[in-house]
Design a protein around this motif. Structure first.
Motif, PDB file in Angstrom:
ATOM      1  N   LYS A 156      -1.097   1.499  12.718  1.00 14.33           N
ATOM      2  CA  LYS A 156      -0.429   0.490  11.882  1.00 14.33           C
ATOM      3  C   LYS A 156      -0.623   0.758  10.407  1.00 14.33           C
ATOM      4  O   LYS A 156      -0.032   0.071   9.577  1.00 14.33           O
ATOM      5  CB  LYS A 156      -0.974  -0.910  12.207  1.00 14.33           C
ATOM      6  CG  LYS A 156      -0.480  -1.481  13.516  1.00 14.33           C
ATOM      7  CD  LYS A 156      -0.973  -2.908  13.676  1.00 14.33           C
ATOM      8  CE  LYS A 156      -0.122  -3.953  12.958  1.00 14.33           C
ATOM      9  NZ  LYS A 156      -0.440  -4.209  11.585  1.00 14.33           N
ATOM     10  N   ASP A 157      -1.464   1.721  10.070  1.00 14.70           N
ATOM     11  CA  ASP A 157      -1.691   2.034   8.676  1.00 14.70           C
ATOM     12  C   ASP A 157      -1.855   3.537   8.509  1.00 14.70           C
ATOM     13  O   ASP A 157      -2.199   4.249   9.467  1.00 14.70           O
ATOM     14  CB  ASP A 157      -2.940   1.298   8.159  1.00 14.70           C
ATOM     15  CG  ASP A 157      -4.163   1.632   8.983  1.00 14.70           C
ATOM     16  OD1 ASP A 157      -4.883   2.567   8.587  1.00 14.70           O
ATOM     17  OD2 ASP A 157      -4.395   0.987  10.018  1.00 14.70           O
ATOM     18  N   ARG A 158      -1.651   4.008   7.294  1.00 10.95           N
ATOM     19  CA  ARG A 158      -1.647   5.446   7.033  1.00 10.95           C
ATOM     20  C   ARG A 158      -3.000   6.078   7.296  1.00 10.95           C
ATOM     21  O   ARG A 158      -3.083   7.251   7.662  1.00 10.95           O
ATOM     22  CB  ARG A 158      -1.220   5.679   5.576  1.00 10.95           C
ATOM     23  CG  ARG A 158      -0.966   7.118   5.198  1.00 10.95           C
ATOM     24  CD  ARG A 158      -0.616   7.220   3.718  1.00 10.95           C
ATOM     25  NE  ARG A 158      -0.330   8.584   3.315  1.00 10.95           N
ATOM     26  CZ  ARG A 158       0.897   9.080   3.217  1.00 10.95           C
ATOM     27  NH1 ARG A 158       1.939   8.320   3.477  1.00 10.95           N
ATOM     28  NH2 ARG A 158       1.082  10.330   2.850  1.00 10.95           N
ATOM     29  N   GLN A 159      -4.071   5.322   7.099  1.00 14.26           N
ATOM     30  CA  GLN A 159      -5.411   5.874   7.289  1.00 14.26           C
ATOM     31  C   GLN A 159      -5.846   5.851   8.756  1.00 14.26           C
ATOM     32  O   GLN A 159      -6.887   6.405   9.097  1.00 14.26           O
ATOM     33  CB  GLN A 159      -6.426   5.073   6.458  1.00 14.26           C
ATOM     34  CG  GLN A 159      -6.234   5.209   4.964  1.00 14.26           C
ATOM     35  CD  GLN A 159      -5.047   4.415   4.445  1.00 14.26           C
ATOM     36  OE1 GLN A 159      -4.672   3.379   5.023  1.00 14.26           O
ATOM     37  NE2 GLN A 159      -4.435   4.886   3.366  1.00 14.26           N
ATOM     38  N   GLY A 160      -5.071   5.182   9.602  1.00 12.72           N
ATOM     39  CA  GLY A 160      -5.406   5.133  11.014  1.00 12.72           C
ATOM     40  C   GLY A 160      -6.521   4.178  11.362  1.00 12.72           C
ATOM     41  O   GLY A 160      -7.153   4.314  12.410  1.00 12.72           O
ATOM     42  N   ARG A 161      -6.767   3.195  10.493  1.00 15.54           N
ATOM     43  CA  ARG A 161      -7.848   2.250  10.773  1.00 15.54           C
ATOM     44  C   ARG A 161      -7.552   1.422  12.025  1.00 15.54           C
ATOM     45  O   ARG A 161      -8.463   1.099  12.791  1.00 15.54           O
ATOM     46  CB  ARG A 161      -8.078   1.337   9.571  1.00 15.54           C
ATOM     47  CG  ARG A 161      -8.735   2.025   8.373  1.00 15.54           C
ATOM     48  CD  ARG A 161      -9.031   1.025   7.272  1.00 15.54           C
ATOM     49  NE  ARG A 161      -7.809   0.472   6.717  1.00 15.54           N
ATOM     50  CZ  ARG A 161      -7.262   0.883   5.588  1.00 15.54           C
ATOM     51  NH1 ARG A 161      -7.830   1.859   4.898  1.00 15.54           N
ATOM     52  NH2 ARG A 161      -6.155   0.323   5.149  1.00 15.54           N
ATOM     53  N   THR A 162      -6.289   1.052  12.211  1.00 13.15           N
ATOM     54  CA  THR A 162      -5.871   0.351  13.421  1.00 13.15           C
ATOM     55  C   THR A 162      -4.991   1.298  14.211  1.00 13.15           C
ATOM     56  O   THR A 162      -3.846   1.567  13.815  1.00 13.15           O
ATOM     57  CB  THR A 162      -5.100  -0.940  13.088  1.00 13.15           C
ATOM     58  OG1 THR A 162      -5.917  -1.780  12.278  1.00 13.15           O
ATOM     59  CG2 THR A 162      -4.692  -1.666  14.368  1.00 13.15           C
ATOM     60  N   ARG A 163      -5.505   1.823  15.278  1.00 10.35           N
ATOM     61  CA  ARG A 163      -4.806   2.857  16.041  1.00 10.35           C
ATOM     62  C   ARG A 163      -5.083   2.709  17.527  1.00 10.35           C
ATOM     63  O   ARG A 163      -5.978   1.945  17.922  1.00 10.35           O
ATOM     64  CB  ARG A 163      -5.228   4.247  15.568  1.00 10.35           C
ATOM     65  CG  ARG A 163      -6.707   4.565  15.803  1.00 10.35           C
ATOM     66  CD  ARG A 163      -7.060   5.917  15.202  1.00 10.35           C
ATOM     67  NE  ARG A 163      -8.414   6.332  15.517  1.00 10.35           N
ATOM     68  CZ  ARG A 163      -9.468   6.041  14.774  1.00 10.35           C
ATOM     69  NH1 ARG A 163      -9.329   5.316  13.668  1.00 10.35           N
ATOM     70  NH2 ARG A 163     -10.672   6.470  15.122  1.00 10.35           N
ATOM     71  N   GLY A 164      -4.330   3.444  18.326  1.00 17.51           N
ATOM     72  CA  GLY A 164      -4.519   3.422  19.767  1.00 17.51           C
ATOM     73  C   GLY A 164      -5.646   4.336  20.208  1.00 17.51           C
ATOM     74  O   GLY A 164      -6.437   4.803  19.382  1.00 17.51           O
ATOM     75  N   GLN A 165      -5.679   4.616  21.512  1.00 16.74           N
ATOM     76  CA  GLN A 165      -6.753   5.438  22.061  1.00 16.74           C
ATOM     77  C   GLN A 165      -6.473   6.922  21.901  1.00 16.74           C
ATOM     78  O   GLN A 165      -7.374   7.753  22.071  1.00 16.74           O
ATOM     79  CB  GLN A 165      -6.984   5.094  23.543  1.00 16.74           C
ATOM     80  CG  GLN A 165      -6.069   5.811  24.531  1.00 16.74           C
ATOM     81  CD  GLN A 165      -4.620   5.345  24.476  1.00 16.74           C
ATOM     82  OE1 GLN A 165      -4.305   4.307  23.904  1.00 16.74           O
ATOM     83  NE2 GLN A 165      -3.737   6.127  25.092  1.00 16.74           N
TER      84      GLN A 165
END
Length: 115
Positions: free
Chosen positions: A98-107
């Motif tokens: 959900k963000d460019r840095q990947g702080r909220t991401r899937g598995q």
């Protein structure tokens, strides 16, 4: 609760293609920029591609420009990454985020490019 579930990874030969998918839930998908990021073994997270909420704007990391295509289906709350002309250096775990840095991401889903 945000959920991002990636699929479609695997082993492919150099020059080959793969299509990754991400199923999103728990947030307003159609109102959100969405991203693909990746992490190679022993390295940090790296931005790969982004797409605006209506799908009309896409941005790419330089090394994948012209080879990868990001797309989305807001009706299905799904994100995609078409990867063509793949190279050994594309080998990584790929995450929908959900963000460019990947702080909220899937598995994540493992992509291996090897002959």
């Amino acid at each position: 609760q945000v959920q991002l579930v990636e699929s479609g990874g695997g082993l492919v030969q150099p020059g080959g293609s793969l299509r990754l998918s991400c199923q999103a839930s728990g947030f307003s998908f159609s109102s959100s920029w969405m991203y693909w990021v990746r992490q190679a073994a022993g390295k940090g997270l790296e931005f790969v591609a982004a797409i605006y909420r209506d799908g009309m704007v896409q941005t790419y990391e330089d090394s994948v420009k012209g080879r990868f295509t990001i797309s989305r289906d807001n009706v299905k709350s799904a994100l995609y990454l078409q990867m063509d002309e793949m190279k050994v250096e594309d080998t990584a775990v790929y995450y929908c985020a959900k963000d460019r840095q990947g702080r909220t991401r899937g598995q994540g889903t493992q992509v291996t490019v090897s002959s």
